[in-house]
Design a protein around this motif. Structure first.
Motif, short mmCIF file in Angstrom:
data_model
loop_
_atom_site.label_atom_id
_atom_site.label_comp_id
_atom_site.label_asym_id
_atom_site.label_seq_id
_atom_site.Cartn_x
_atom_site.Cartn_y
_atom_site.Cartn_z
N UNK A 131 36.75 22.01 15.15
CA UNK A 131 36.08 20.81 15.63
C UNK A 131 34.58 20.94 15.75
N UNK A 132 34.04 22.13 15.49
CA UNK A 132 32.61 22.34 15.68
C UNK A 132 31.81 21.82 14.47
N UNK A 133 30.53 21.49 14.69
CA UNK A 133 29.70 21.03 13.58
C UNK A 133 29.53 22.12 12.52
N UNK A 134 29.44 21.70 11.27
CA UNK A 134 29.20 22.59 10.14
C UNK A 134 27.82 22.29 9.59
N UNK A 135 27.06 23.35 9.32
CA UNK A 135 25.69 23.19 8.81
C UNK A 135 25.71 23.33 7.29
N UNK A 136 25.37 22.27 6.55
CA UNK A 136 25.39 22.36 5.09
C UNK A 136 24.10 22.96 4.54
N UNK A 137 24.24 23.80 3.53
CA UNK A 137 23.08 24.41 2.88
C UNK A 137 22.14 23.33 2.36
N UNK A 138 20.89 23.37 2.78
CA UNK A 138 19.82 22.43 2.43
C UNK A 138 20.28 20.98 2.54
N UNK A 139 21.07 20.69 3.57
CA UNK A 139 21.59 19.35 3.86
C UNK A 139 22.48 18.80 2.75
N UNK A 140 23.01 19.70 1.91
CA UNK A 140 23.89 19.29 0.82
C UNK A 140 25.30 19.84 1.06
N UNK A 141 25.55 21.07 0.64
CA UNK A 141 26.88 21.64 0.75
C UNK A 141 27.73 21.31 -0.47
N UNK A 142 27.25 21.76 -1.65
CA UNK A 142 27.95 21.43 -2.90
C UNK A 142 29.20 22.27 -3.12
#
Length: 377
Positions: A131-142
């Motif tokens: 349930x915790x927030x996930x941080x995407x690489x450079x606001x993307x997350x490809x």
């Protein structure tokens, strides 16, 4: 919606494929069904800690291509069905940096590693397990089959371009090519050294070649990469900077290279003086490679920097405009002036991501690409 993604929870651990939940597009956001993602070395820097994110878990991937499935309010020039490439640095076109022509240094880039959305400052991705927030690489997350991103990171492309090659211009090729033709300002007749000929270095090599370089000296410890560089147009190849110095000196009658472009896996301060020494009087060293953010010590003969009037030039995203350069490079690909097909060494499923990075680290790939299929939907 729920989907899956490649996450890390701590440094120096393998990627873990887990279920994640992404939000629907809000104002100025775009939802994309991902088709391909390049496996860039920068994502491995997340694993080692060379690039420190705001926390864990982190969703990797910043080099991708796909199809728009939905747009939020305020999105006017992108529509469902459009084929797009993701720009790993957003480019708003309105901030002071963009207005000065430095769109690769857009002010929105200040939040790239923080993980909160440009649109509303919230976390748009969460782990289903915790349930915790996930941080995407450079606001993307490809490294996920679906993404919701800000419109400033989305570049519309020609739909005839294969996704597995289109994704390469989201980072590596555009960064390398621009390092040669923009930041390096390679000109006809220049002698150019490329240190590190993986994905970014091969892009730089092709940039130097198209700019009219006379001799292109590729430097890489991996024989496969050296052989590949010669196929892409390098005139000479060496396993290390010291053998390259002797070779460049012989070919140039001691004048050395006009431009040296450094695209190694990790930039080390102790090597900077070597790169300067292989560069001619009045020449330029372009530092494209990523260093550990804690790296502060640089070995550099300051007297020679002054007396021989050399330049040490940093660059990000090739010093260009992603919304212009990405379509332009793909048009060159269609015209047969840019070889992207042979840069894709292997394709992987998302579940094979750790195998892909092992291949990268062992020098078996120029660029590995994750290819999504209906089985991922």
């Amino acid at each position: 919606m729920k989907t899956k993604g490649a996450l890390i929870y701590e440094f120096n651990q393998p990627w873990s494929i887990e279920e994640i939940e992404i939000g629907d597009p809000v104002k100025d956001e775009v939802k994309i069904q991902m088709e391909a993602s390049g496996m860039c070395h920068s994502d491995h820097h997340l694993v080692t800690g060379d690039i420190p994110m705001a926390g864990f878990p982190v969703l990797g991937g910043h080099e991708g291509a796909g199809v728009v499935t939905e747009v939020g309010p305020g999105v006017e020039h992108i529509a469902p069905g459009d084929h797009v490439v993701l720009s790993f640095i957003p480019s708003c076109g309105e901030c002071p940096a963009c207005q000065e022509g430095l769109r690769n240094l857009c002010d929105l880039g200040a939040g790239l590693l923080a993980g909160t959305a440009v649109s509303d400052g919230t976390h748009r991705i969460h782990s289903v397990k915790t349930g915790e927030p996930v941080i995407p690489m450079t606001l993307l997350g490809t490294f996920s089959p679906y993404m919701v991103v800000h419109k400033s990171s989305v570049v519309k492309i020609d739909p005839s371009i294969p996704f597995e090659v289109a994704c390469l211009v989201g980072c590596g090729v555009t960064t390398g090519y621009g390092s040669a033709v923009r930041s390096g300002d390679v000109r006809p007749g220049d002698d150019v050294v490329i240190v590190g000929v993986g994905g970014v270095g091969t892009g730089a090599l092709q940039g130097a070649l198209n700019a009219g370089a006379r001799n292109i000296f590729a430097v890489d410890p991996v024989e496969f990469k050296r052989d590949n560089a010669l196929k892409f147009g390098a005139t000479h190849a060496y396993p290390d900077i010291f053998s390259a110095m002797a070779g460049v000196a012989e070919v140039t009658q001691g004048r050395m290279a006009h431009k040296t472009i450094v695209t190694v896996g990790e930039l080390k301060g102790e090597d900077i003086d070597h790169y300067m020494n292989i560069t001619a009087k009045g020449g330029t060293v372009v530092a494209t490679a990523v260093a550990n953010m804690a790296e502060n010590d640089v070995k550099l003969n300051l007297s020679m920097l002054t007396l021989l009037q050399k330049r040490l030039q940093g660059t990000i995203f090739g010093g260009g405009n992603p919304h212009h350069d990405i379509p332009q490079l793909l048009s060159m690909y269609k015209a047969g002036r840019l070889n992207l097909d042979d840069m894709v060494t292997r394709q992987y499923r998302l579940e094979q991501i750790n195998d892909g990075y092992a291949d990268m680290l062992e020098g078996r790939n120029i660029r590995g690409v994750i290819r999504y299929t209906d089985a991922d939907r």
